[in-house]
Design an enzyme around this catalytic site. Structure first.
Site, PDB file in Angstrom:
ATOM      1  N   SER A 113       0.820  -1.216   0.000  1.00 62.42           N
ATOM      2  CA  SER A 113       0.000   0.000   0.000  1.00 62.42           C
ATOM      3  C   SER A 113       0.854   1.266   0.000  1.00 62.42           C
ATOM      4  O   SER A 113       1.878   1.348   0.679  1.00 62.42           O
ATOM      5  CB  SER A 113      -0.881   0.010   1.248  1.00 62.42           C
ATOM      6  OG  SER A 113      -1.362   1.313   1.491  1.00 62.42           O
ATOM      7  N   HIS A 284     -13.318  -1.232  -2.931  1.00 62.96           N
ATOM      8  CA  HIS A 284     -12.450  -0.886  -1.798  1.00 62.96           C
ATOM      9  C   HIS A 284     -12.921  -1.596  -0.517  1.00 62.96           C
ATOM     10  O   HIS A 284     -12.822  -1.069   0.581  1.00 62.96           O
ATOM     11  CB  HIS A 284     -12.462   0.640  -1.594  1.00 62.96           C
ATOM     12  CG  HIS A 284     -11.148   1.216  -1.139  1.00 62.96           C
ATOM     13  ND1 HIS A 284     -10.323   1.950  -1.957  1.00 62.96           N
ATOM     14  CD2 HIS A 284     -10.526   1.180   0.061  1.00 62.96           C
ATOM     15  CE1 HIS A 284      -9.261   2.348  -1.269  1.00 62.96           C
ATOM     16  NE2 HIS A 284      -9.359   1.885  -0.050  1.00 62.96           N
ATOM     17  N   ASP A 314     -11.409  -7.691  -6.183  1.00 64.93           N
ATOM     18  CA  ASP A 314     -11.369  -7.865  -4.728  1.00 64.93           C
ATOM     19  C   ASP A 314     -12.671  -7.379  -4.126  1.00 64.93           C
ATOM     20  O   ASP A 314     -13.545  -6.877  -4.828  1.00 64.93           O
ATOM     21  CB  ASP A 314     -10.140  -7.176  -4.090  1.00 64.93           C
ATOM     22  CG  ASP A 314     -10.252  -5.666  -3.975  1.00 64.93           C
ATOM     23  OD1 ASP A 314     -11.363  -5.109  -3.999  1.00 64.93           O
ATOM     24  OD2 ASP A 314      -9.189  -5.021  -3.833  1.00 64.93           O
ATOM     25  N   ARG A 318     -13.756 -14.543   0.757  1.00 62.70           N
ATOM     26  CA  ARG A 318     -13.378 -15.138   2.039  1.00 62.70           C
ATOM     27  C   ARG A 318     -13.180 -16.653   1.970  1.00 62.70           C
ATOM     28  O   ARG A 318     -12.617 -17.246   2.881  1.00 62.70           O
ATOM     29  CB  ARG A 318     -14.473 -14.864   3.099  1.00 62.70           C
ATOM     30  CG  ARG A 318     -14.657 -13.383   3.425  1.00 62.70           C
ATOM     31  CD  ARG A 318     -13.440 -12.821   4.156  1.00 62.70           C
ATOM     32  NE  ARG A 318     -13.590 -11.412   4.463  1.00 62.70           N
ATOM     33  CZ  ARG A 318     -13.220 -10.408   3.656  1.00 62.70           C
ATOM     34  NH1 ARG A 318     -12.670 -10.662   2.469  1.00 62.70           N
ATOM     35  NH2 ARG A 318     -13.372  -9.153   4.026  1.00 62.70           N
TER      36      ARG A 318
HETATM   37  C1  FMN Z   1      -7.300  -1.830   6.636  1.00 59.67           C
HETATM   38  C2  FMN Z   1      -7.445  -1.578   5.170  1.00 59.67           C
HETATM   39  C3  FMN Z   1      -6.625  -0.655   4.557  1.00 59.67           C
HETATM   40  C4  FMN Z   1      -6.722  -0.437   3.184  1.00 59.67           C
HETATM   41  N1  FMN Z   1      -5.839   0.412   2.567  1.00 59.67           N
HETATM   42  C5  FMN Z   1      -5.842   0.505   1.226  1.00 59.67           C
HETATM   43  C6  FMN Z   1      -4.827   1.240   0.563  1.00 59.67           C
HETATM   44  O1  FMN Z   1      -3.934   1.800   1.169  1.00 59.67           O
HETATM   45  N2  FMN Z   1      -4.882   1.276  -0.788  1.00 59.67           N
HETATM   46  C7  FMN Z   1      -5.851   0.649  -1.517  1.00 59.67           C
HETATM   47  O2  FMN Z   1      -5.846   0.709  -2.740  1.00 59.67           O
HETATM   48  N3  FMN Z   1      -6.808  -0.065  -0.907  1.00 59.67           N
HETATM   49  C8  FMN Z   1      -6.813  -0.160   0.438  1.00 59.67           C
HETATM   50  N4  FMN Z   1      -7.750  -0.938   1.043  1.00 59.67           N
HETATM   51  C9  FMN Z   1      -8.709  -1.698   0.235  1.00 59.67           C
HETATM   52  C10 FMN Z   1      -8.128  -3.063  -0.125  1.00 59.67           C
HETATM   53  O3  FMN Z   1      -7.051  -2.945  -1.016  1.00 59.67           O
HETATM   54  C11 FMN Z   1      -9.179  -3.948  -0.804  1.00 59.67           C
HETATM   55  O4  FMN Z   1      -9.759  -3.260  -1.865  1.00 59.67           O
HETATM   56  C12 FMN Z   1     -10.258  -4.419   0.164  1.00 59.67           C
HETATM   57  O5  FMN Z   1      -9.761  -4.644   1.447  1.00 59.67           O
HETATM   58  C13 FMN Z   1     -10.865  -5.704  -0.359  1.00 59.67           C
HETATM   59  O6  FMN Z   1     -11.917  -6.091   0.424  1.00 59.67           O
HETATM   60  P1  FMN Z   1     -11.836  -7.213   1.569  1.00 59.67           P
HETATM   61  O7  FMN Z   1     -11.171  -6.568   2.749  1.00 59.67           O
HETATM   62  O8  FMN Z   1     -13.275  -7.492   1.791  1.00 59.67           O
HETATM   63  O9  FMN Z   1     -11.071  -8.387   1.042  1.00 59.67           O
HETATM   64  C14 FMN Z   1      -7.693  -1.136   2.429  1.00 59.67           C
HETATM   65  C15 FMN Z   1      -8.522  -2.063   3.060  1.00 59.67           C
HETATM   66  C16 FMN Z   1      -8.401  -2.292   4.416  1.00 59.67           C
HETATM   67  C17 FMN Z   1      -9.284  -3.325   5.052  1.00 59.67           C
END
Ligand code: FMN
Length: 389
Positions: A113, A284, A314, A318
């Site tokens: 990230s 996201h 994404d 799960r």
């Molecule tokens: C704690 C957390 C931080 C995240 N930070 C970013 C990030 O910095 N950049 C980004 O593109 N997506 C970020 N995301 C989104 C994830 O890349 C992803 O799209 C998402 O977690 C997928 O869903 P899931 O948690 O249900 O698998 C974040 C998600 C979480 C849970």
């Protein structure tokens, strides 16, 4: 309880979430688990998988099955990877490195990230095949230096996240006392004291060995500290960013380039037009626009517009069955966010290895049950859409 015994009780990715809820202070757990407003998209991301059921084949010799998949010329050992997550080093000591090394051991993709607290140069040194995800800095003259830094660090694949034109309404963060920077308070101190394994194993260990964590990768230079009395963040508004900036980055970045956060087929067509090598269909994890469509629902239409490279997905994956459903609908591979964060929080490197192994076993078992030896044997005909429950 020894760590091995504790992990032997974790039978699914959902078990990691329950364990992480106990292990992490409320503000940190809330930041990872939370979404925005009424959590409509968070629920929809899970529910959509139940709308599809498998139409399995029988008496196929599946003894030679393999779940390998090719993305940007590299062969991976499983069709799932780690989505980029900011601030992971607050969930687990050196969290991003823990994830990257586990991904390397298992030979699965991992995306670092742009909001992480560990320098990109340190991560790529131990995991040279990790991808890097950038948020575009609001000040446009800072974009090119950031991209040049990512290239100089040695990353080969660049992901640009584009679903954050405005900050999201994360009410849960306000309720649990999470903010960036974290503001010292009695409540925060109590959360630390009442979660001693996190306090000593993650937070104080990080402070003692590496000093106060900073947002290291938002710009070409170091960003703000994670904890500060000063409420001001140095994330300037991104509202003016548009495809022209993507064009400029495309001209600069020599390797594979991916746009993350696509939901509309017209944007998939634009991504193709602007020379993207792949797209990640994502809302996201339901953390930005509440009510944004579940990515799985848009896959077929997006595939019609983006044919020249991998369409990845994404949000809400799960189970091995979720992975296979997304692949049957045309995704090349999928990414998971929260479950790997929880796994790192609960069990460090061994926890993440266990999470990967659980999911990979589910994929393998379900491939057998579906009667397929290779992932590309899965097609839309492997599923039936049974509609919303
Ligand atoms: C704690 C957390 C931080 C995240 N930070 C970013 C990030 O910095 N950049 C980004 O593109 N997506 C970020 N995301 C989104 C994830 O890349 C992803 O799209 C998402 O977690 C997928 O869903 P899931 O948690 O249900 O698998 C974040 C998600 C979480 C849970």
């Amino acid at each position: 309880m020894t760590q091995t015994r504790a992990l032997s009780k974790i039978l699914s990715l959902a078990d990691f979430e329950r364990a992480a809820a106990k292990r992490l202070p409320k503000p940190i757990y809330g930041y990872v688990s939370g979404a925005c407003e009424d959590c409509h998209s968070l629920r929809a991301n899970r529910d959509v998988f139940a709308e599809y059921e498998f139409v399995s084949r029988i008496l196929v010799d599946i003894s030679q099955r393999t779940q390998t998949v090719e993305v940007f010329g590299k062969q991976y050992d499983a069709p799932f990877g780690m989505a980029p997550m900011g601030i992971t080093a607050m969930s687990a000591y050196r969290g991003d490195i823990v994830l990257a090394e586990a991904a390397k051991r298992a030979n699965i993709p991992m995306i670092m990230s742009g909001s992480s607290l560990i320098k990109m140069e340190e991560l790529v040194a131990v995991a040279p095949d990790a991808w890097f995800q950038a948020y575009l800095p609001g000040k446009v003259d800072q974009i090119a230096p950031l991209i040049d830094r990512v290239a100089a660090a040695g990353f080969k694949t660049l992901v640009i996240t584009v679903d954050t034109p405005s900050s999201a309404n994360r009410e849960n963060n306000v309720r649990t006392g999470f903010s960036t920077p974290l503001r010292p308070s009695l409540r925060l101190a109590w959360e630390g004291i009442s979660h001693p394994r996190w306090l000593f194993g993650t937070f104080l260990k990080t402070l003692m060995r590496h000093g106060m964590p900073h947002f290291e990768n938002s710009f070409a230079t170091r960003g703000a500290p994670i904890m500060s009395k000063n409420v001001l963040r140095d994330f300037s508004s991104r509202g003016h960013l548009n495809w022209d900036h993507v064009r400029e980055i495309r001209a600069r970045w020599k390797g594979p380039m991916v746009i993350k956060g696509i939901l509309h087929p017209a944007d998939a067509a634009l991504a193709r037009q602007y020379g993207m090598d792949g797209v990640i269909v994502s809302n996201h994890g339901g953390r930005q626009l509440d009510g944004a469509v579940a990515p799985l629902r848009m896959l077929p239409q997006i595939l019609e517009q983006f044919k020249d490279g991998p369409v990845m997905l994404d949000s809400g994956v799960r189970r091995g069955t979720d992975v296979l459903k997304a692949l049957a609908l045309g995704a090349r591979c999928v990414f998971l966010g929260r479950p790997f964060n929880y796994a790192a929080a609960v069990g460090g490197p061994a926890g993440v290895d266990h999470a990967i192994s659980l999911l990979s076993q589910e994929v393998s078992r379900n491939m057998a049950m579906m009667g397929v030896n290779r992932l590309d044997e899965l097609t839309p005909a492997s599923l039936i859409h049974v509609g919303r429950s």
